[in-house]
Structures are given as C-alpha cells and as structure tokens.
Design a protein around this motif. Structure first.
Motif, PDB file in Angstrom:
ATOM      1  N   ILE A  82       3.248 -12.623 -93.215  1.00  0.00           N
ATOM      2  CA  ILE A  82       1.946 -13.263 -93.415  1.00  0.00           C
ATOM      3  C   ILE A  82       0.953 -12.176 -93.782  1.00  0.00           C
ATOM      4  CG2 ILE A  82       0.086 -14.595 -92.365  1.00  0.00           C
ATOM      5  CD1 ILE A  82       2.160 -15.788 -90.451  1.00  0.00           C
ATOM      6  N   ARG A  83       0.366 -12.254 -94.955  1.00  0.00           N
ATOM      7  CA  ARG A  83      -0.530 -11.189 -95.415  1.00  0.00           C
ATOM      8  C   ARG A  83      -1.942 -11.436 -94.871  1.00  0.00           C
ATOM      9  NH1 ARG A  83      -0.362  -9.513-101.372  1.00  0.00           N
ATOM     10  NH2 ARG A  83      -0.676 -11.737-101.854  1.00  0.00           N
ATOM     11  N   GLY A  84      -2.085 -11.139 -93.585  1.00  0.00           N
ATOM     12  CA  GLY A  84      -3.341 -11.387 -92.903  1.00  0.00           C
ATOM     13  C   GLY A  84      -4.521 -10.659 -93.498  1.00  0.00           C
ATOM     14  N   GLU A  85      -4.250  -9.530 -94.162  1.00  0.00           N
ATOM     15  CA  GLU A  85      -5.345  -8.753 -94.747  1.00  0.00           C
ATOM     16  C   GLU A  85      -6.054  -9.501 -95.879  1.00  0.00           C
ATOM     17  OE1 GLU A  85      -1.547  -7.365 -96.885  1.00  0.00           O
ATOM     18  OE2 GLU A  85      -2.156  -8.113 -94.928  1.00  0.00           O
ATOM     19  N   LEU A  86      -5.461 -10.584 -96.373  1.00  0.00           N
ATOM     20  CA  LEU A  86      -6.104 -11.407 -97.400  1.00  0.00           C
ATOM     21  C   LEU A  86      -7.246 -12.238 -96.840  1.00  0.00           C
ATOM     22  CD1 LEU A  86      -2.995 -12.820 -99.334  1.00  0.00           C
ATOM     23  CD2 LEU A  86      -4.383 -10.823 -99.917  1.00  0.00           C
ATOM     24  N   GLY A  87      -7.300 -12.376 -95.529  1.00  0.00           N
ATOM     25  CA  GLY A  87      -8.229 -13.306 -94.894  1.00  0.00           C
ATOM     26  C   GLY A  87      -7.490 -14.580 -94.515  1.00  0.00           C
ATOM     27  N   ALA A  88      -8.016 -15.287 -93.533  1.00  0.00           N
ATOM     28  CA  ALA A  88      -7.297 -16.420 -92.964  1.00  0.00           C
ATOM     29  C   ALA A  88      -7.002 -17.530 -93.973  1.00  0.00           C
ATOM     30  CB  ALA A  88      -8.080 -16.980 -91.779  1.00  0.00           C
ATOM     31  N   GLU A  89      -7.998 -17.902 -94.764  1.00  0.00           N
ATOM     32  CA  GLU A  89      -7.811 -19.027 -95.691  1.00  0.00           C
ATOM     33  C   GLU A  89      -6.771 -18.694 -96.760  1.00  0.00           C
ATOM     34  OE1 GLU A  89      -8.953 -22.011 -95.567  1.00  0.00           O
ATOM     35  OE2 GLU A  89     -10.492 -21.868 -94.003  1.00  0.00           O
ATOM     36  N   ALA A  90      -6.918 -17.545 -97.398  1.00  0.00           N
ATOM     37  CA  ALA A  90      -6.007 -17.172 -98.484  1.00  0.00           C
ATOM     38  C   ALA A  90      -4.601 -16.907 -97.957  1.00  0.00           C
ATOM     39  CB  ALA A  90      -6.533 -15.945 -99.216  1.00  0.00           C
ATOM     40  N   ALA A  91      -4.501 -16.229 -96.827  1.00  0.00           N
ATOM     41  CA  ALA A  91      -3.184 -15.922 -96.268  1.00  0.00           C
ATOM     42  C   ALA A  91      -2.464 -17.192 -95.834  1.00  0.00           C
ATOM     43  CB  ALA A  91      -3.320 -14.968 -95.091  1.00  0.00           C
ATOM     44  N   ALA A 112      -2.928 -20.252 -97.078  1.00  0.00           N
ATOM     45  CA  ALA A 112      -2.535 -20.990 -98.281  1.00  0.00           C
ATOM     46  C   ALA A 112      -1.280 -20.391 -98.896  1.00  0.00           C
ATOM     47  CB  ALA A 112      -3.678 -20.992 -99.287  1.00  0.00           C
ATOM     48  N   GLU A 113      -1.216 -19.064 -98.950  1.00  0.00           N
ATOM     49  CA  GLU A 113      -0.045 -18.395 -99.510  1.00  0.00           C
ATOM     50  C   GLU A 113       1.197 -18.679 -98.669  1.00  0.00           C
ATOM     51  OE1 GLU A 113       0.213 -14.123-101.326  1.00  0.00           O
ATOM     52  OE2 GLU A 113       0.594 -13.940 -99.177  1.00  0.00           O
ATOM     53  N   TYR A 114       1.051 -18.622 -97.358  1.00  0.00           N
ATOM     54  CA  TYR A 114       2.209 -18.837 -96.487  1.00  0.00           C
ATOM     55  C   TYR A 114       2.660 -20.289 -96.518  1.00  0.00           C
ATOM     56  CZ  TYR A 114       5.133 -16.434 -93.079  1.00  0.00           C
ATOM     57  OH  TYR A 114       6.171 -15.805 -92.445  1.00  0.00           O
ATOM     58  N   ASP A 115       1.704 -21.195 -96.557  1.00  0.00           N
ATOM     59  CA  ASP A 115       2.037 -22.613 -96.642  1.00  0.00           C
ATOM     60  C   ASP A 115       2.855 -22.895 -97.893  1.00  0.00           C
ATOM     61  OD1 ASP A 115       1.748 -25.390 -95.710  1.00  0.00           O
ATOM     62  OD2 ASP A 115       0.534 -25.638 -97.514  1.00  0.00           O
ATOM     63  N   ALA A 116       2.465 -22.301 -99.004  1.00  0.00           N
ATOM     64  CA  ALA A 116       3.201 -22.490-100.258  1.00  0.00           C
ATOM     65  C   ALA A 116       4.594 -21.871-100.176  1.00  0.00           C
ATOM     66  CB  ALA A 116       2.424 -21.877-101.421  1.00  0.00           C
ATOM     67  N   ALA A 117       4.692 -20.712 -99.551  1.00  0.00           N
ATOM     68  CA  ALA A 117       5.990 -20.044 -99.437  1.00  0.00           C
ATOM     69  C   ALA A 117       6.966 -20.850 -98.592  1.00  0.00           C
ATOM     70  CB  ALA A 117       5.803 -18.653 -98.841  1.00  0.00           C
ATOM     71  N   LEU A 118       6.454 -21.616 -97.642  1.00  0.00           N
ATOM     72  CA  LEU A 118       7.303 -22.391 -96.736  1.00  0.00           C
ATOM     73  C   LEU A 118       7.748 -23.724 -97.316  1.00  0.00           C
ATOM     74  CD1 LEU A 118       5.383 -21.650 -93.450  1.00  0.00           C
ATOM     75  CD2 LEU A 118       7.846 -21.307 -93.741  1.00  0.00           C
ATOM     76  N   GLU A 119       7.215 -24.086 -98.472  1.00  0.00           N
ATOM     77  CA  GLU A 119       7.583 -25.375 -99.054  1.00  0.00           C
ATOM     78  C   GLU A 119       9.082 -25.433 -99.323  1.00  0.00           C
ATOM     79  OE1 GLU A 119       6.351 -28.427-102.687  1.00  0.00           O
ATOM     80  OE2 GLU A 119       5.406 -26.447-102.532  1.00  0.00           O
ATOM     81  N   GLY A 120       9.728 -26.448 -98.786  1.00  0.00           N
ATOM     82  CA  GLY A 120      11.160 -26.640 -98.993  1.00  0.00           C
ATOM     83  C   GLY A 120      12.060 -25.762 -98.148  1.00  0.00           C
ATOM     84  N   ARG A 179      -1.013 -32.213 -89.787  1.00  0.00           N
ATOM     85  CA  ARG A 179       0.318 -32.778 -89.983  1.00  0.00           C
ATOM     86  C   ARG A 179       0.856 -32.634 -91.408  1.00  0.00           C
ATOM     87  NH1 ARG A 179       0.108 -32.091 -85.535  1.00  0.00           N
ATOM     88  NH2 ARG A 179       0.516 -33.470 -83.747  1.00  0.00           N
ATOM     89  N   SER A 180       0.025 -32.209 -92.347  1.00  0.00           N
ATOM     90  CA  SER A 180       0.490 -32.123 -93.735  1.00  0.00           C
ATOM     91  C   SER A 180       0.830 -30.696 -94.153  1.00  0.00           C
ATOM     92  CB  SER A 180      -0.557 -32.706 -94.686  1.00  0.00           C
ATOM     93  OG  SER A 180      -1.780 -31.998 -94.583  1.00  0.00           O
ATOM     94  N   ARG A 181       0.167 -29.720 -93.574  1.00  0.00           N
ATOM     95  CA  ARG A 181       0.413 -28.323 -93.946  1.00  0.00           C
ATOM     96  C   ARG A 181       1.371 -27.662 -92.957  1.00  0.00           C
ATOM     97  NH1 ARG A 181      -5.121 -25.223 -95.117  1.00  0.00           N
ATOM     98  NH2 ARG A 181      -3.600 -23.622 -95.718  1.00  0.00           N
ATOM     99  N   ARG A 182       2.003 -26.603 -93.427  1.00  0.00           N
ATOM    100  CA  ARG A 182       2.938 -25.836 -92.589  1.00  0.00           C
ATOM    101  C   ARG A 182       2.276 -24.609 -91.970  1.00  0.00           C
ATOM    102  NH1 ARG A 182       5.226 -28.168 -97.060  1.00  0.00           N
ATOM    103  NH2 ARG A 182       3.961 -26.681 -98.252  1.00  0.00           N
ATOM    104  N   ALA A 183       1.260 -24.064 -92.652  1.00  0.00           N
ATOM    105  CA  ALA A 183       0.531 -22.897 -92.159  1.00  0.00           C
ATOM    106  C   ALA A 183      -0.952 -23.104 -92.399  1.00  0.00           C
ATOM    107  CB  ALA A 183       1.013 -21.624 -92.849  1.00  0.00           C
ATOM    108  N   ILE A 184      -1.759 -22.736 -91.413  1.00  0.00           N
ATOM    109  CA  ILE A 184      -3.196 -22.986 -91.479  1.00  0.00           C
ATOM    110  C   ILE A 184      -3.965 -21.816 -90.854  1.00  0.00           C
ATOM    111  CG2 ILE A 184      -3.081 -25.507 -91.497  1.00  0.00           C
ATOM    112  CD1 ILE A 184      -3.509 -25.434 -88.463  1.00  0.00           C
ATOM    113  N   PRO A 185      -5.252 -21.683 -91.189  1.00  0.00           N
ATOM    114  CA  PRO A 185      -6.088 -20.693 -90.504  1.00  0.00           C
ATOM    115  C   PRO A 185      -6.364 -21.150 -89.072  1.00  0.00           C
ATOM    116  CG  PRO A 185      -7.111 -21.478 -92.544  1.00  0.00           C
ATOM    117  CD  PRO A 185      -6.005 -22.405 -92.217  1.00  0.00           C
ATOM    118  N   ALA A 186      -6.625 -20.191 -88.199  1.00  0.00           N
ATOM    119  CA  ALA A 186      -6.967 -20.526 -86.815  1.00  0.00           C
ATOM    120  C   ALA A 186      -7.967 -19.507 -86.288  1.00  0.00           C
ATOM    121  CB  ALA A 186      -5.720 -20.544 -85.936  1.00  0.00           C
TER     122      ALA A 186
END
Length: 230
Positions: free
Chosen positions: A100-109, A111-119, A148-155
C-alpha cells in the motif's frame, strides 16, 4: 472451541502464538496463496520465524490489511516491518508484493489499492486486535464499517500514531477462506472477550470480521484469552 463464529486456539505464551502463526504462514506460502499481512510486534516475530522455516516464498503473493500513510522507510510502516522481519530474510522473494503506497496520501493510495484488488482472491488474512477492539484500521463506530462496495478505503486514525490510514474493508477481510487473528497480552483480554465472546457489534470492529466461506481462528495466549470461558 467455537465462540460467535470463531475457533479459539489457546496457547501458553507469546512465543507459542508466534510459532503457530509462522507455521500457518509457511503453509500458505508453500501453497502459493495470496496472504494478507498485519503489523505489530508479535506478528513481526512470527514473520521472522516463518522466514527461517521457509526461505523460498516464490509462489506466494503478499498483501496488507492496512497501512499508515507514511513512506515505506518510516518506522511506523507495516510494510517496513514485514520487509525487515520477513522479506529481507528470504532467499527467494514472493512472486507478488502488493505494498500500500501510503506516501501517496490516503485517498490516492486507497484508490490504487482498491483497483489492484479487483478480481483477486485472498486466501489467508492475518489480523490483530487493538485494545479498543479495532482490527486493520477499522475503528469502533466509524462510517468505514459500513463500506460494502470497495475493497480498500481511507481511514482516519483514532489512536496513536495519529496519521491517516488505508484499510481493507469488512467484506474484503471476510472474503478469505482463512481468517486468522493473532492476539497476545493481558491488555487485550477485554477486547478479545468483546470480539469473540459476544455477538457482533460496531463498537468492536473485530467482532464483524469472520470468513464468509471458510473458518476464522483466534490464536491467543493465556493472558489475552483469560476472559473467555474454557
């Protein structure tokens, strides 16, 4: 022993708990599974034991349940813990390492992780429990528990270190056929009792995470499990 959807594996002490988790990690790595790692001192010891027992992780894929929004060299980074205790000790690296590229900031990181986890089918999810009952970076009574729709989110962090996080969601954590909690120490006993000895409740996020298709186990030492009936 089954308590509200989880099987308790009670061990004598921290060392035995770390050893059992290391054995689970080694088995998953040898099977070529997608493994979700966590942070913490006892998991870190388990990682070191796992690397010693099996230095070839070339068939495995690594993911993380949550991460602080810090660079990978930061001492607060969960990735750094796994790198220092596991990856640097291996003779053959995992086929995939999904940091998880946390250095991108919570929102961007996120979104990137959520996309990577698809499938992706996660096979083994390793988790801890905080004294407040949180797991990953899912904190008590927060809106993140409703996703319930996303796999990774900011917190937003609700305890030290107070830096934003990226976390897997409840459905993502529950999607693995093997969910394994590792918890040690008397200071966690109340949280363990609330998470596994009572019905699910938003005030204790760990109580909401159970494998949807397989088994959920809790490896706990005698101190952490002291409030659960034998």
């Amino acid at each position: 022993m089954t308590l509200y959807g989880a099987e308790l594996v009670r061990v004598a002490d921290v060392e035995e708990a770390a050893r059992l988790v290391a054995e689970e990690l080694v088995a998953a790595a040898r099977a070529g599974h997608a493994i979700v790692l966590t942070g913490g001192t006892t998991p870190g010891h388990a990682y070191a034991l796992a690397a010693e027992a099996e230095p070839d992780w070339s068939d495995a894929a690594l993911w993380w349940g949550d991460e602080r929004c810090v660079p990978p060299e930061d001492e607060r980074s969960n990735f750094r813990l796994a790198r220092d205790r596991l990856l640097d000790a291996l003779s053959a690296q995992p086929r995939e390492v999904h940091r998880i590229r946390g250095e991108l900031g919570a929102e961007a990181a996120a979104a990137e992780y959520d996309a990577a986890l698809e499938g992706v089918q996660l096979d083994l999810v390793l988790l801890g429990i905080g004294g407040d009952g949180h797991t990953a970076s899912l904190f008590p009574d927060q809106p993140t528990l409703d996703e319930r729709s996303r796999r990774a989110i900011p917190a937003e962090a609700k305890l030290d270190p107070f830096v934003y996080r990226v976390t897997l969601t409840v459905p993502a954590l529950c999607s693995a056929p093997e969910v394994l909690f590792l918890v040690t120490g008397e200071q966690k006993a109340e949280a363990v009792e609330r998470a596994f000895g009572r019905p699910p409740d938003r005030s204790t996020p760990a109580s909401l995470v159970r494998s949807a298709s397989g088994r959920t186990r809790v490896i706990a030492d005698a101190a952490a499990s002291s409030r659960l009936d034998a």
